[in-house]
Design an enzyme around this catalytic site. Structure first.
Site, PDB file in Angstrom:
ATOM      1  N   HIS A  26      52.197 -40.810 -37.467  1.00 21.75           N
ATOM      2  CA  HIS A  26      53.402 -41.597 -37.751  1.00 21.75           C
ATOM      3  C   HIS A  26      54.413 -40.721 -38.471  1.00 21.75           C
ATOM      4  O   HIS A  26      54.053 -39.775 -39.182  1.00 21.75           O
ATOM      5  CB  HIS A  26      53.066 -42.819 -38.602  1.00 21.75           C
ATOM      6  CG  HIS A  26      54.193 -43.807 -38.689  1.00 21.75           C
ATOM      7  ND1 HIS A  26      54.549 -44.619 -37.645  1.00 21.75           N
ATOM      8  CD2 HIS A  26      55.071 -44.083 -39.686  1.00 21.75           C
ATOM      9  CE1 HIS A  26      55.582 -45.372 -38.005  1.00 21.75           C
ATOM     10  NE2 HIS A  26      55.913 -45.052 -39.229  1.00 21.75           N
ATOM     11  N   HIS A  45      62.195 -45.995 -40.531  1.00 22.74           N
ATOM     12  CA  HIS A  45      61.189 -45.710 -39.509  1.00 22.74           C
ATOM     13  C   HIS A  45      60.987 -46.911 -38.601  1.00 22.74           C
ATOM     14  O   HIS A  45      61.399 -48.037 -38.905  1.00 22.74           O
ATOM     15  CB  HIS A  45      59.857 -45.301 -40.151  1.00 22.74           C
ATOM     16  CG  HIS A  45      59.113 -46.421 -40.826  1.00 22.74           C
ATOM     17  ND1 HIS A  45      57.747 -46.544 -40.790  1.00 22.74           N
ATOM     18  CD2 HIS A  45      59.557 -47.480 -41.570  1.00 22.74           C
ATOM     19  CE1 HIS A  45      57.365 -47.613 -41.475  1.00 22.74           C
ATOM     20  NE2 HIS A  45      58.435 -48.193 -41.960  1.00 22.74           N
ATOM     21  N   CYS A  99      57.930 -44.480 -33.410  1.00 26.13           N
ATOM     22  CA  CYS A  99      58.285 -43.698 -34.599  1.00 26.13           C
ATOM     23  C   CYS A  99      58.887 -42.331 -34.267  1.00 26.13           C
ATOM     24  O   CYS A  99      59.974 -41.977 -34.745  1.00 26.13           O
ATOM     25  CB  CYS A  99      57.080 -43.546 -35.518  1.00 26.13           C
ATOM     26  SG  CYS A  99      55.696 -42.603 -34.810  1.00 26.13           S
TER      27      CYS A  99
END
Length: 384
Positions: A347, A359, A299
């Site tokens: 994240h 993402h 990420c």
């Protein structure tokens, strides 16, 4: 006189009839069997519980991945620093040897001519050469060239000693960061192995149930994204009307949530557009923990690479990226902003408008567009 009757001896169980004795023995046997029986197996968890466990493991793996990224970055920097220090030590040692040879040559020349010479052996072995000269006052008896040689030797010896100490400390730090890197890597692998094991034990029916739960989760997240898009569009329209009333024309397009980059004339918006264009080009590439491109990403590796393409340097981890820029509210998010998730900020995705982001989700998945409400939002940051 009635004959004497001997009383019947009581049974060993204190019971008077064979039937009752048999029943008692049977009860004892059953109790014994019950006590020796293995405990009942734990009830099988529900599909929802399995889903939650898997989600938790993936989140924990994400957290461990960011720890790995931080340790890897630190290890890389420390390895370069140690290499520089060791090169410096080698150069200093060479200069020290040259200074020592020069000092020795003066002592040898004085010995050959019979002149009074300082005790060069004591000098070279002294813990502190400068103190040695100060105490013996030999400096007063040396020529200018000899003094220069002594000064050079003293300076090089002190500098080399300091650099060797720095290199030693640097190696110790490198060992520590490498150990942290190894531990973080093992932690990621352990969490992912647990998740794979859980998935492997599911029946076909349970897997179908998990898929249904996932679809429902996606639908709810998309519904919230649509709500945000409508809110952002309404806010943008209100600002346009206010600007038109004031006759300024200001505020048009800002925070529209339509997927277009607001304020396209500004340098920041141009950079955001480049970051988004890069992120879109990565859609479909696999998530790989610890990766930062070009073939795969995690990420924070994706967001770092996207903004690098726009000429903006972001730190490697989510924990550092969240401190780079200006924090804004979710309803004021603009394309290019970074959206962070979970309480531990493990994240991140890049906002594209309309409540959606790009993402790199998790192992086994690919870079994709998804609602920002798919996970609990921590904060939104505008790089700058």
């Amino acid at each position: 006189m009635a004959p004497h009757r001997k009383s019947r001896p009581p049974s060993s169980l204190g019971l008077r009839t064979p039937a009752l004795a048999t029943a008692a023995l049977t009860s004892v046997a059953l109790l014994s069997q019950t006590a020796e029986a293995s405990p009942a197996a734990e009830p099988r968890p529900s599909t929802e519980e399995v889903q939650k466990k898997i989600d938790d493991l993936y989140q924990q793996a994400g957290t461990a991945t960011e720890k790995y990224n931080a340790a890897k970055e630190k290890t890389t920097k420390q390895r370069k620093r140690v290499a520089t220090l060791l090169d410096d030590v080698a150069q200093r040692t060479e200069k020290l040897n040259s200074a020592r040879e020069a000092l020795g040559s003066f002592a040898a020349a004085q010995y050959r001519t019979g002149a009074s010479a300082p005790d060069s052996a004591s000098l070279l072995l002294a813990d502190n050469p400068q103190d040695y000269f100060d105490q013996t006052q030999l400096m007063n008896r040396l020529t200018a060239r000899q003094k220069q040689a002594v000064d050079e030797y003293v300076t090089q010896r002190a500098t080399t000693s300091k650099k060797r100490q720095e290199a030693s400390e640097g190696l110790e730090t490198l060992t520590t960061t490498q150990s942290t890197l190894k531990t973080s890597k093992a932690d990621v692998q352990r969490k992912l192995a647990e998740a794979r094991e859980l998935l492997s034990k599911l029946t076909a029916e349970e897997k179908a149930r998990l898929a249904a739960i996932e679809r429902k989760k996606q639908e709810e997240a998309r519904r919230k994204a649509d709500e945000l898009a409508r809110q952002q569009a309404a806010d943008a329209e209100r600002r346009r009307q206010e600007a038109a009333t004031q006759g300024t024309g200001a505020g048009t397009g800002a925070g529209t949530g339509t997927g277009s980059v607001p304020g396209s004339d500004s340098a920041s918006s141009t950079k955001a557009a480049k970051a988004l264009a890069f992120a879109r080009a990565q859609i479909g590439k696999p998530y790989v923990w610890g990766a930062s491109g070009p073939g795969s990403y995690d990420c924070s590796g994706l967001t770092q690479a996207a903004w690098k393409a726009a000429g903006v340097t972001l730190p490697r981890t989510t924990w550092d990226q969240v401190d780079t820029g200006t924090t804004v509210s979710v309803d004021r998010a603009q394309p290019g902003d970074l959206v962070f998730f979970y309480d531990d900020i493990s994240h991140v995705g890049i906002y594209i408008g309309d409540g959606m982001m790009i993402h790199a989700p998790k192992p086994g998945a690919y870079v994709r567009e998804e609602s920002i409400y798919y996970m609990p939002i921590h904060s939104v940051v505008r790089p700058g």
